[in-house]
Motif scaffolding. Structure first.
Motif, PDB file in Angstrom:
ATOM      1  N   ALA A  78      23.520 -23.913-102.033  1.00 52.69           N
ATOM      2  CA  ALA A  78      23.498 -22.522-101.699  1.00 52.69           C
ATOM      3  C   ALA A  78      22.282 -22.099-101.567  1.00 52.69           C
ATOM      4  N   GLY A  79      21.901 -20.960-100.761  1.00 45.81           N
ATOM      5  CA  GLY A  79      20.795 -20.359-100.713  1.00 45.81           C
ATOM      6  C   GLY A  79      20.307 -19.676-101.967  1.00 45.81           C
ATOM      7  N   ASP A  90      29.347  -9.311-100.389  1.00 48.17           N
ATOM      8  CA  ASP A  90      27.799  -9.183-100.611  1.00 48.17           C
ATOM      9  C   ASP A  90      26.909 -10.597-100.977  1.00 48.17           C
ATOM     10  N   GLY A  91      27.596 -11.911-101.031  1.00 49.14           N
ATOM     11  CA  GLY A  91      26.978 -12.802-101.234  1.00 49.14           C
ATOM     12  C   GLY A  91      26.916 -13.659 -99.999  1.00 49.14           C
ATOM     13  N   GLY A  92      27.368 -13.030 -98.740  1.00 50.59           N
ATOM     14  CA  GLY A  92      27.046 -13.547 -97.468  1.00 50.59           C
ATOM     15  C   GLY A  92      28.424 -14.514 -97.192  1.00 50.59           C
ATOM     16  N   PRO A 130      27.317 -19.727 -96.851  1.00 52.75           N
ATOM     17  CA  PRO A 130      27.130 -18.384 -96.820  1.00 52.75           C
ATOM     18  C   PRO A 130      26.081 -18.062 -95.581  1.00 52.75           C
ATOM     19  N   LYS A 131      25.876 -16.878 -95.160  1.00 49.93           N
ATOM     20  CA  LYS A 131      24.901 -16.384 -94.203  1.00 49.93           C
ATOM     21  C   LYS A 131      23.543 -16.853 -94.965  1.00 49.93           C
ATOM     22  N   GLY A 132      22.384 -17.151 -93.853  1.00 45.77           N
ATOM     23  CA  GLY A 132      21.009 -17.450 -94.335  1.00 45.77           C
ATOM     24  C   GLY A 132      20.856 -18.615 -94.691  1.00 45.77           C
TER      25      GLY A 132
END
Length: 155
Positions: free
Chosen positions: A52-53, A126-128, A152-154
């Motif tokens: 995870a980011g 909210d967490g992407g 997730p995004k990013g």
């Protein structure tokens, strides 16, 4: 910080989850800075797990990214909700329960977050995360072997 956020900060310190997060950050050679809402950002985390980011242990939000990654207020709210989950579950029991949530979500959707109750309660968007529909287990297995993942995004 609000009075309730102070309760969470103290509770997560007493239940050892924040201390565990600080230890994980030290192992990952992260740089610590004070964040909003009683959070501590541990940026530049260098261990490869988890993927995870960002991930939260107690009140510590660990990330491989720099501090600017947390310029997104929705992401900060998402990670703070995870810190409340540690508080409500009296600390480290959150970790194995979260892993169970990941496994169940993956089996149902091919995605580790979509049906994970901890991610849903922290607000997927909210967490992407993108919510994936429930699918037949055969499709999940085929996805797993084809190497297709949703992150997730990013990241």
């Amino acid at each position: 910080m609000t009075a309730w956020q102070w309760v969470k900060v103290i509770g997560n310190f007493v239940n050892l989850s924040t201390l565990s997060g600080l230890f994980a950050g030290l192992l990952g050679r992260a740089t610590f800075t004070r964040g909003p809402r009683g959070l501590i950002f541990a940026n530049g985390y260098q261990l490869g797990f988890p993927i995870a980011g960002a991930f939260t242990i107690g009140n510590v939000v660990l990330s491989k990214h720099d501090r600017a990654y947390f310029g997104n207020a929705a992401l900060v709210r998402h990670e703070e909700r995870h810190s409340w989950q540690y508080f409500c579950l009296i600390g480290l029991p959150m970790l194995p329960l979260y892993v169970i949530g990941v496994v169940v979500s993956f089996l149902l959707t091919g995605d580790p977050a979509s049906r994970n109750p901890f991610e849903r309660l922290a607000n997927l968007d909210d967490g992407g995360y993108v919510e994936r529909p429930v699918q037949p287990i055969g499709r999940t297995v085929a996805q797993a072997f084809s190497g297709r993942r949703s992150r997730p995004k990013g990241q």
